[in-house]
Design an enzyme around this catalytic site. Structure first.
Site, short mmCIF file in Angstrom:
data_model
loop_
_atom_site.label_atom_id
_atom_site.label_comp_id
_atom_site.label_asym_id
_atom_site.label_seq_id
_atom_site.Cartn_x
_atom_site.Cartn_y
_atom_site.Cartn_z
N ARG A 152 0.80 8.03 5.71
CA ARG A 152 -0.04 7.31 6.68
C ARG A 152 -1.47 7.85 6.67
NH1 ARG A 152 1.53 2.38 8.45
NH2 ARG A 152 3.76 2.35 8.01
N HIS A 188 -3.08 6.56 3.58
CA HIS A 188 -3.35 5.13 3.77
C HIS A 188 -4.62 4.92 4.60
CE1 HIS A 188 -2.56 1.12 5.79
NE2 HIS A 188 -2.42 0.80 4.51
N SER A 194 0.83 -1.21 0.00
CA SER A 194 0.00 0.00 0.00
C SER A 194 0.87 1.25 0.00
CB SER A 194 -0.92 0.01 1.23
OG SER A 194 -1.85 -1.05 1.19
#
Length: 344
Positions: free
Chosen positions: A174, A177, A151
């Site tokens: 992050r 994500h 990812s």
């Protein structure tokens, strides 16, 4: 510029295509995924023989300007045909004439590698499963760490140009994500040094204070334990409901004000209540607290956007997502990103 005489770099050379949008995402993604296998400090670039940029000469020039003097050229070709046996060596010779101290080495082609054969089998099985009834799809990532790594590689390959340094970009990745949306990157804003301030607070064992339990639930407790960091939820304070009712405030706002003597120098992560962020800003304006970092990510259509606009006007380290977007998952993701950086 530092000359890196002993440190190699890599160029992955594709054929290229008149349809650039079919080449560029694949090659940038490939390089991003390959980089995790390379030794620290080894740079990797891609190039195209024709149709696209950068060309082999352009990528070689970029690496040369960055100080690299040893470059391995990997032809992203199946076999050694005319291009690999003749054209590419000719291109490398021309580059060597221009840069006499640049050493270029040609790697082998993809050829008949077992992993490539498995990939072909997997593609056939996807198109028509009855062709390979006993084929086990070993290419699908199944372990959580593999899925997360993949990812991050996809996010890295598709990130737009951003005004962030490496550590700041890790936080941005992050957040993307957690949201599942690359376009979120354009709404992320942080002060210069905010990430460093958060890392320093975590390494010093300062607490993380959240406005709601859902933010705390999303924080990686194993990493918090490694750092000796405690995670507190403002709503765990006693008798909030009575005081909130008596003062006509939300419980979150009352709780934040109660924590004034504990959040100085700590991280405050707000992922739900705009009123909690406003209460924190009031404490900051009054000179009562100075958090090491404010993660301001309340969500919704009532006061969320406005509270974050108020935050960015304050002289305090912050990370925020402007607009109505936000939420507990994003606030927790920011904390987790900082913890990962602090542990490194």
């Amino acid at each position: 510029m530092t000359i890196k005489t002993s440190q190699p770099a890599v160029i992955i050379l594709s054929h290229g295509s008149p349809k650039a949008d079919s080449v560029i995402p694949i090659m940038t993604g490939l390089c991003a995924r390959l980089k995790r296998y390379l030794a620290p400090g080894v740079e990797i670039r891609w190039a195209a023989m024709q149709f696209n940029h950068p060309t082999l000469a352009e990528s070689a020039a970029t690496l040369y300007d960055e100080g690299f003097r040893n470059v391995v050229v990997m032809p992203y070709f199946l076999y050694s045909g005319q291009h690999v046996s003749h054209d590419i060596p000719g291109m490398m010779d021309e580059i060597s004439k221009q840069y006499s101290d640049l050493k270029l080495k040609l790697a082998g082609t993809l050829d008949r590698a077992e992993s490539l054969i498995e990939l072909v089998a997997e593609r056939l099985g996807t198109a028509s499963p009855e062709l390979l009834p006993h084929f086990e799809d070993s290419a699908v990532a199944s372990r959580p760490e593999d899925i997360e790594a993949l990812s991050m590689e996809i996010i890295e390959a598709n990130l737009p140009e951003l005004p962030f340094n490496r550590s700041e970009k890790e936080v941005v990745k992050r957040l993307i994500h957690a949201s599942g949306e690359i376009p979120l990157a354009s709404k992320i804003q942080m002060t210069s040094g905010a990430v460093d301030s958060g890392i320093a607070a975590l390494r010093a064992g300062k607490g993380v204070f959240t406005d709601v339990r859902m933010v705390g639930a999303g924080v990686n407790r194993a990493n918090a334990e490694k750092l000796g960091v405690q995670v507190f939820c403002a709503l765990d304070e006693k008798d909030l409901a009575d005081e909130a009712k008596a003062t006509n405030q939300t419980r979150s706002a009352v709780a934040i004000k109660r924590l004034a003597d504990r959040i100085d120098g700590a991280i405050v992560a707000i992922g739900n209540a705009p009123t909690a962020l406003y209460a924190l800003l009031d404490l900051i304006d009054a000179g009562q607290v100075r958090p090491a970092l404010v993660i301001g990510m309340p969500v919704g259509f009532v006061q969320a956007k406005e509270s974050k606009e108020a935050l960015v006007k304050r002289d305090v380290p912050y990370i925020t997502v402007r607009g109505t977007r936000g939420g507990s998952n994003l606030a927790a993701a920011a904390v987790n990103a900082l913890m990962k950086l602090a542990i490194r």
